[in-house]
Design an enzyme around this catalytic site. Structure first.
Site, PDB file in Angstrom:
ATOM      1  N   ASP A 187     -10.910 -10.244  10.270  1.00 23.31           N
ATOM      2  CA  ASP A 187     -10.827  -8.978   9.544  1.00 23.31           C
ATOM      3  C   ASP A 187     -12.222  -8.382   9.352  1.00 23.31           C
ATOM      4  O   ASP A 187     -12.428  -7.174   9.514  1.00 23.31           O
ATOM      5  CB  ASP A 187     -10.147  -9.199   8.187  1.00 23.31           C
ATOM      6  CG  ASP A 187     -10.003  -7.918   7.407  1.00 23.31           C
ATOM      7  OD1 ASP A 187      -9.331  -6.986   7.899  1.00 23.31           O
ATOM      8  OD2 ASP A 187     -10.582  -7.820   6.307  1.00 23.31           O
TER       9      ASP A 187
ATOM     10  N   GLY B  34      -2.231 -12.891  -3.022  1.00 22.40           N
ATOM     11  CA  GLY B  34      -2.061 -11.853  -2.004  1.00 22.40           C
ATOM     12  C   GLY B  34      -3.357 -11.316  -1.445  1.00 22.40           C
ATOM     13  O   GLY B  34      -3.354 -10.322  -0.707  1.00 22.40           O
TER      14      GLY B  34
ATOM     15  N   GLY C 279      -6.847  -4.704  -2.416  1.00 21.21           N
ATOM     16  CA  GLY C 279      -5.821  -4.414  -3.417  1.00 21.21           C
ATOM     17  C   GLY C 279      -5.092  -3.122  -3.112  1.00 21.21           C
ATOM     18  O   GLY C 279      -5.673  -2.157  -2.622  1.00 21.21           O
TER      19      GLY C 279
ATOM     20  N   ALA D 157     -11.674  -0.568   1.492  1.00 24.61           N
ATOM     21  CA  ALA D 157     -10.520   0.014   0.776  1.00 24.61           C
ATOM     22  C   ALA D 157     -10.864   1.418   0.292  1.00 24.61           C
ATOM     23  O   ALA D 157     -11.115   2.308   1.094  1.00 24.61           O
ATOM     24  CB  ALA D 157     -10.076  -0.896  -0.354  1.00 24.61           C
TER      25      ALA D 157
ATOM     26  N   GLU E 103     -11.239   6.053   6.236  1.00 24.77           N
ATOM     27  CA  GLU E 103     -12.200   5.528   5.255  1.00 24.77           C
ATOM     28  C   GLU E 103     -11.781   4.161   4.738  1.00 24.77           C
ATOM     29  O   GLU E 103     -12.616   3.270   4.537  1.00 24.77           O
ATOM     30  CB  GLU E 103     -12.315   6.512   4.088  1.00 24.77           C
ATOM     31  CG  GLU E 103     -13.273   6.091   2.980  1.00 24.77           C
ATOM     32  CD  GLU E 103     -14.731   6.215   3.389  1.00 24.77           C
ATOM     33  OE1 GLU E 103     -15.348   5.167   3.670  1.00 24.77           O
ATOM     34  OE2 GLU E 103     -15.234   7.336   3.417  1.00 24.77           O
TER      35      GLU E 103
ATOM     36  N   VAL F 125     -12.651   0.192   5.926  1.00 25.46           N
ATOM     37  CA  VAL F 125     -13.758  -0.649   5.440  1.00 25.46           C
ATOM     38  C   VAL F 125     -13.923  -0.389   3.945  1.00 25.46           C
ATOM     39  O   VAL F 125     -14.191   0.739   3.537  1.00 25.46           O
ATOM     40  CB  VAL F 125     -15.081  -0.336   6.165  1.00 25.46           C
ATOM     41  CG1 VAL F 125     -16.189  -1.250   5.644  1.00 25.46           C
ATOM     42  CG2 VAL F 125     -14.923  -0.472   7.668  1.00 25.46           C
TER      43      VAL F 125
ATOM     44  N   LYS G 137      -6.632  -0.733  10.802  1.00 30.34           N
ATOM     45  CA  LYS G 137      -7.918  -0.851  11.500  1.00 30.34           C
ATOM     46  C   LYS G 137      -7.791  -1.013  13.009  1.00 30.34           C
ATOM     47  O   LYS G 137      -8.793  -0.964  13.720  1.00 30.34           O
ATOM     48  CB  LYS G 137      -8.690  -2.059  10.938  1.00 30.34           C
ATOM     49  CG  LYS G 137      -9.126  -1.901   9.505  1.00 30.34           C
ATOM     50  CD  LYS G 137      -9.888  -3.104   9.017  1.00 30.34           C
ATOM     51  CE  LYS G 137      -8.978  -4.244   8.614  1.00 30.34           C
ATOM     52  NZ  LYS G 137      -8.197  -3.975   7.399  1.00 30.34           N
TER      53      LYS G 137
ATOM     54  N   LYS H 297     -14.057  -4.715  10.784  1.00 29.92           N
ATOM     55  CA  LYS H 297     -14.788  -3.774   9.931  1.00 29.92           C
ATOM     56  C   LYS H 297     -16.223  -3.579  10.417  1.00 29.92           C
ATOM     57  O   LYS H 297     -16.752  -2.457  10.386  1.00 29.92           O
ATOM     58  CB  LYS H 297     -14.776  -4.269   8.484  1.00 29.92           C
ATOM     59  CG  LYS H 297     -13.379  -4.277   7.875  1.00 29.92           C
ATOM     60  CD  LYS H 297     -13.342  -4.906   6.493  1.00 29.92           C
ATOM     61  CE  LYS H 297     -11.934  -4.898   5.925  1.00 29.92           C
ATOM     62  NZ  LYS H 297     -11.827  -5.569   4.620  1.00 29.92           N
TER      63      LYS H 297
ATOM     64  N   ILE I  45       0.830  -1.206   0.000  1.00 32.68           N
ATOM     65  CA  ILE I  45       0.000   0.000   0.000  1.00 32.68           C
ATOM     66  C   ILE I  45       0.863   1.254   0.000  1.00 32.68           C
ATOM     67  O   ILE I  45       0.657   2.180  -0.796  1.00 32.68           O
ATOM     68  CB  ILE I  45      -0.947   0.000   1.221  1.00 32.68           C
ATOM     69  CG1 ILE I  45      -1.948  -1.157   1.109  1.00 32.68           C
ATOM     70  CG2 ILE I  45      -1.681   1.337   1.329  1.00 32.68           C
ATOM     71  CD1 ILE I  45      -2.801  -1.352   2.346  1.00 32.68           C
TER      72      ILE I  45
END
Length: 818
Positions: A679, A665, A798, A612, A607, A610, A580, A683, A476
């Site tokens: 995960d 990935g 992604g 992306a 933002e 949740v 998160k 969220k 990222i």
């Protein structure tokens, strides 16, 4: 007639003197009438002071300083003069040096250097400089002659800062120039008293010499040649994007000087200002540049604020108490007591309630000022109607200056908004009725940030600079850096935003560059950096740099970084993060972070926690703020689980799909983290809290879809082996759904205050049925969107979309800051 003055930096080296000769030849060949004043060679005055002080102490080291002084001037003669000119100057220089040598020896013998003697010692700097340069000019073809200012500028015997006899001085100036039509090369700084005793004119003395000559001759202008391009909008050492002010009034120039601008010293220019002689500030080393014109004519088309300046270290004293209210003469007593102690006041401010008076002084006199004031109000303090004087140290004064401010409303608002959004607190405020300046006392540590924030607010409204401190340069983070680099030109041209990554860290190293890290070579620079990564040190350095428009970006999934969010927000630094952990951990901590952000009026954006880059949290908040009531939230909010169940079709084993998701990935290295719904749980907790529910992890019901053997496998390889054994179980679930015309989806839901994560069968009418790839989908059912729920859909995982979401938040924060 023009009067030109060149300061010590302009004549510091022979090469610089050659530049001056070229400048003056340009004036001379154009037929202009001018006279020129020179300071001593750069550093020479300090050298002479040191010589005198050493000799007065009986320290023979003064002789070494004298030898260096002598050799410096001999070297200048050798380099600048040739033939007959050199032959004329060298003997005079040696005679002058011999006089100085004997004078210093006398000081050494008597162990005393009076102000009278030191004035004579200091005069050798300007006299040597002007004498040498006058002959250099003659050698170059300019008809010039040396003028010792002691012949024309007359003072009393206040040695060190002689008080000028203006009437006699102007008479001497006019008489001399009437009899000497050639170019006069004048010694700055020096003068003489009755009997021919040498005096000096004090601080800014060479400017004073030029001003006196200009006033005496009614000159058409004065040019002060220095080493900067005129008067700048701010100190270029503190504000990188400061630029030259084309024109300003005398009053504006004086205010700038009072608040720290070093280009001019107002008292020395008073003779010229009284006669309204225009003053030009020009750069010896950029002679073609126009510089700054200072005159009595305001520029109505210019910026309302002409400049921003500061005084870097002050103490603020406050006298307060009920005994001040409505009592005549309080201010007079206060300031008279300070005046008798010879204490200069930098700034004064008093509230309309008359309950207190605050004033700023130099820190070195703060305690003396306090004692004087307390002595003056001793009776009132004994009666407990006036409080002891309060001293606040480590402060600075920042001022915006401009004559046109009085004609433009909203200046103060813009000032305090720029400071407030950068977390800069105003300790005291002062503004005169003339509205020529607004002064604000702030913490000294915030001085540079305040100067830059205000400079952007008033001079760079078309381009704003954001300073990013980024931890995490994995998928990222590295993608975000590439996006910033690719979009930089567009943002600067179309949006007026210039993004600089000034702090960067991975798990091993951290790098800081205030000018901005080169985004073409950031990997190499970070690898080459020798500073080991430590989140505490990284945050401390970010706070220490204290740059305007700072934004912290956390691209990690580390709780070691989120542990510092509280400190960062409390320092008025906004945060953008896809991490998160902070928002989904304990509800009390979530509330605390939100409260600190609100208290500091600083943005805390997450933002991308949740969905992306999808506008999930912002949409939810917009619904709530606009008065809608949330009835139910359903979501497929895991990109990895979405990919797995969207691609789990006939002929495909469940374990193979999970393995493929891992290889692409989409999942964590251990896919159980995803399949166990942890995960998704984070969220759902975040979405629940955004609706106002005090949701904790234990409140979320999670359907466990993995067999016990998969859960207990000791390694990832062992997990996949056990998962293959469970393929038949998952295939049976898939077939049952298919026979019912449905599809399997891992759904997070929030309804009636209850949060649940489960594997559900959805039919073709349900929005989740049509999901594909790794898409996320969140469905909001509300009072307004009851019949047809509001759907947000798109890639929910992604690096590209997550980085884009963080990038969008950076722009949002930037637009808020500026």
């Amino acid at each position: 007639m023009k009067v030109l003055k060149f300061g010590g930096s302009s004549v510091a080296e022979p090469e610089r003197i050659r530049i001056i000769v070229d400048i003056l030849k340009g004036y001379y060949t154009k037929g202009e009438k001018f006279t020129v004043v020179f300071s001593a060679f750069g550093g020479v005055t300090d050298m002479l002071i040191e010589m005198g002080n050493l000799a007065a102490k009986g320290d023979e080291a003064y002789q070494e300083k004298f030898d260096a002084f002598r050799q410096r001037h001999i070297d200048a003669v050798d380099e600048l003069l040739k033939g007959e000119y050199k032959a004329m100057v060298l003997p005079e220089m040696e005679r002058s040096n011999e006089v100085l040598k004997n004078l210093l020896y006398g000081i050494f013998l008597v162990r005393e250097a009076s102000k009278r003697t030191m004035d004579y010692v200091l005069s050798f700097g300007e006299r040597n400089s002007a004498f040498i340069i006058s002959h250099v000019l003659r050698q170059s073809g300019i008809n010039a002659s040396y003028l010792d200012a002691r012949r024309i500028i007359k003072t009393d015997k206040t040695f060190g800062a002689g008080r000028v006899d203006f009437k006699l001085t102007y008479q001497k100036i006019r008489e001399h120039y009437a009899q000497h039509p050639d170019v006069q090369v004048v010694t700055g700084f020096v003068a003489s008293a009755k009997g021919g005793l040498t005096t000096t004119l004090g601080r800014g003395g060479s400017d004073y010499t030029a001003s006196l000559i200009a006033a005496g001759l009614d000159a058409s202008g004065i040019e002060i040649w220095t080493d900067v391009d005129g008067v700048l909008t701010a100190d270029p050492r503190r504000v990188r994007r400061a630029f030259t002010i084309p024109s300003m009034t005398y009053a504006e120039a004086m205010e700038m000087s009072h608040f720290g601008a070093k280009v001019i010293y107002p008292p020395t220019l008073q003779p010229a200002l009284l006669k309204k002689i225009p003053l030009y500030i020009k750069n010896t080393f950029n002679a073609s540049f126009r510089g700054t014109l200072i005159s009595d004519r305001p520029d109505s088309d210019a910026h309302a604020v002409k400049g921003i300046s500061s005084i870097g270290n002050v103490a603020l004293l406050t006298l307060s108490g009920s005994g001040l209210f409505g009592v005549p003469g309080i201010a007079g007593r206060l300031f008279s007591s300070l005046a008798t102690a010879d204490i200069n006041i930098i700034l004064i401010t008093q509230g309309s309630s008359e309950h207190s008076i605050s004033f700023a002084v130099q820190p070195s006199v703060a305690n003396r000022a306090r004692k004087r004031v307390e002595a003056e109000f001793e009776y009132e303090m004994s009666m407990n109607v006036v409080d002891p004087v309060k001293i606040e140290a480590d402060l600075s004064v920042v001022a915006i200056i401009g004559e046109n401010m009085r004609y433009q409303p909203g200046i103060s608002g813009r000032l305090f908004q720029a400071m407030g959004k950068n977390g800069i607190n105003a300790v005291a405020i002062a503004q005169g009725s003339s509205e020529l300046n607004i002064s604000v006392v702030i913490n000294r540590s915030d001085e540079a940030k305040a100067l830059n924030a205000l400079h952007e607010a008033f001079f760079l409204s078309e381009t704003k600079e954001l300073h990013l401190f980024m931890i995490g340069v994995g998928l990222i983070g590295s993608t975000l850096i590439e996006q910033v680099k690719a979009q930089a030109a567009f943002l600067k041209e179309k949006r007026g935003l210039e993004l600089r990554i000034v702090g960067l860290a991975n798990s091993r190293k951290m790098l800081f560059q205030e000018e901005g890290i080169d985004l073409d070579n950031w990997r190499e620079a970070l690898d080459a950096c020798e500073v080991n990564m430590d989140p505490a040190i990284f945050v401390g350095k970010m706070k220490e740099m204290n740059l305007s428009n700072t934004i912290f970006v956390d691209n990690t999934a580390s709780d070691q970084v989120t542990a510092y969010y509280e400190d960062i927000l409390d320092s008025s630094i906004p945060i953008s993060t896809p991490n998160k952990i902070a928002i989904s951990s304990g509800f009390a901590q979530y509330q605390r972070l939100k409260a600190i952000a609100a208290k500091r009026d600083v943005q805390f954006l997450y933002e991308t926690n949740v969905g992306a880059g999808l506008p999930v949290i912002s949409t939810l908040n917009d619904l709530i703020i606009s008065g809608d009531r949330i009835l139910k939230i359903e979501g497929v909010v895991s990109g990895s689980l979405s990919f797995i169940f969207n691609n789990f079709k006939s002929g495909t084993r469940f374990s193979d799909i999970v393995k493929q998701a891992q290889e692409l990935g989409y999942t964590e290295p251990d896919p159980r983290v995803d399949l166990n719904g942890l995960d998704v749980q984070r969220k759902l907790i975040i979405l629940s809290r955004e609706t106002g529910l005090p949701m904790e992890a234990a409140d979320v019901e999670i359907e466990n879809i993995l067999p016990t053997a998969c859960q207990q496998a000791e390694t990832v390889e062992a997990f996949f082996a056990e998962l293959e054994k469970a393929d038949d179980t998952f295939e049976q679930l898939r077939q049952e759904a298919e026979q019912e015309g449905k599809a399997l989806r891992m759904v997070a839901s929030l309804a009636e205050g209850k949060a649940r994560i489960s594997l559900q069968k959805v039919d073709s009418k349900h929005p989740f049925y049509s999901l594909s790839g790794s898409d996320n989908m969140i469905v909001f059912t509300t009072e307004r969107y009851k019949e047809r729920p509001l759907v947000v859909r798109g890639p929910g995982a992604g690096a590209e979309v997550t980085a884009a979401g963080v990038f969008a938040e950076i722009i949002t924060i930037g637009n808020y800051l500026v």
